[in-house]
Design a protein around this motif. Structure first.
Motif, PDB file in Angstrom:
ATOM      1  N   PHE A 197      47.879  39.357  38.469  1.00 55.40           N
ATOM      2  CA  PHE A 197      46.893  40.430  38.453  1.00 55.40           C
ATOM      3  C   PHE A 197      47.174  41.385  37.300  1.00 55.40           C
ATOM      4  O   PHE A 197      48.321  41.751  37.062  1.00 55.40           O
ATOM      5  N   ARG A 198      46.133  41.817  36.611  1.00 57.04           N
ATOM      6  CA  ARG A 198      46.286  42.797  35.526  1.00 57.04           C
ATOM      7  C   ARG A 198      46.405  44.206  36.094  1.00 57.04           C
ATOM      8  O   ARG A 198      45.739  44.555  37.057  1.00 57.04           O
ATOM      9  N   ASP A 199      47.249  44.992  35.444  1.00 53.67           N
ATOM     10  CA  ASP A 199      47.410  46.402  35.778  1.00 53.67           C
ATOM     11  C   ASP A 199      46.597  47.214  34.777  1.00 53.67           C
ATOM     12  O   ASP A 199      46.901  47.224  33.580  1.00 53.67           O
ATOM     13  N   TRP A 255      48.148  44.798  29.036  1.00 53.12           N
ATOM     14  CA  TRP A 255      49.459  44.163  28.893  1.00 53.12           C
ATOM     15  C   TRP A 255      50.211  44.069  30.211  1.00 53.12           C
ATOM     16  O   TRP A 255      51.057  43.212  30.395  1.00 53.12           O
ATOM     17  N   GLY A 256      49.936  44.965  31.146  1.00 49.70           N
ATOM     18  CA  GLY A 256      50.648  44.945  32.412  1.00 49.70           C
ATOM     19  C   GLY A 256      50.175  43.809  33.303  1.00 49.70           C
ATOM     20  O   GLY A 256      48.986  43.557  33.422  1.00 49.70           O
ATOM     21  N   SER A 257      51.114  43.130  33.922  1.00 51.64           N
ATOM     22  CA  SER A 257      50.769  41.999  34.785  1.00 51.64           C
ATOM     23  C   SER A 257      51.680  41.990  36.006  1.00 51.64           C
ATOM     24  O   SER A 257      52.900  42.048  35.873  1.00 51.64           O
ATOM     25  N   LEU A 258      51.075  41.902  37.181  1.00 53.53           N
ATOM     26  CA  LEU A 258      51.824  41.745  38.416  1.00 53.53           C
ATOM     27  C   LEU A 258      51.686  40.297  38.841  1.00 53.53           C
ATOM     28  O   LEU A 258      50.573  39.775  38.944  1.00 53.53           O
ATOM     29  N   GLU A 259      52.821  39.642  39.060  1.00 55.55           N
ATOM     30  CA  GLU A 259      52.818  38.225  39.428  1.00 55.55           C
ATOM     31  C   GLU A 259      53.322  38.071  40.856  1.00 55.55           C
ATOM     32  O   GLU A 259      54.367  38.615  41.214  1.00 55.55           O
TER      33      GLU A 259
END
Length: 135
Positions: free
Chosen positions: A77-79, A86-90
């Motif tokens: 998921f993008r932040d 650039w932020g990504s939660l996996e």
């Protein structure tokens, strides 16, 4: 963001609501019949699960004695707080050798930095991996 039982419960609800897991009912049964254990303290929000009634809970993946700990699902998921996406939660789900959910890994930017206190996640994942071993 600190990793504790409340945060793990938040992620369980988030996963069930926003991750496009193919067999949501079986995944929900895994969470409902498990105790949250092994909270990671490195800055991620990873936790393990210990099933209380393993025989009564449907597996989510085929058993594999040769691979006792394998990833079967990932949703990224993008932040929106991060500039230019650039932020990504996996979110990665791992099963044990019997095909039951064993670990939930929650990382930020490939576990390169701790999960920030404030997230503004897009609720539709931009990338999803589904293992062929899922039931």
């Amino acid at each position: 963001m600190p990793n504790d039982l409340n945060q793990a419960a938040y992620w369980v609800a988030f996963i069930l609501e926003h991750c496009p897991f193919p067999n949501r009912d079986a995944l929900a049964a895994q969470f409902s019949n498990a105790e949250i254990v092994n909270l990671c303290g490195c800055g991620c929000n990873t936790f393990g699960l210990s099933l209380t009634t393993r025989d009564n809970v449907p597996r989510i993946a085929i058993a594999s004695s040769g691979q006792p700990h394998r990833m079967v699902f990932e949703a990224d998921f993008r932040d929106r707080w991060e500039p230019e996406g650039w932020g990504s939660l996996e979110i990665l789900l791992f099963v044990d050798e019997l095909g039951h959910l064993a670990d939930v890994e929650i990382d930020y930017c490939g576990n390169g930095i701790p999960i920030p206190e404030n997230l503004n996640l897009e609720l539709t994942p931009y990338s999803v991996f589904v293992s062929e071993s899922l039931l």
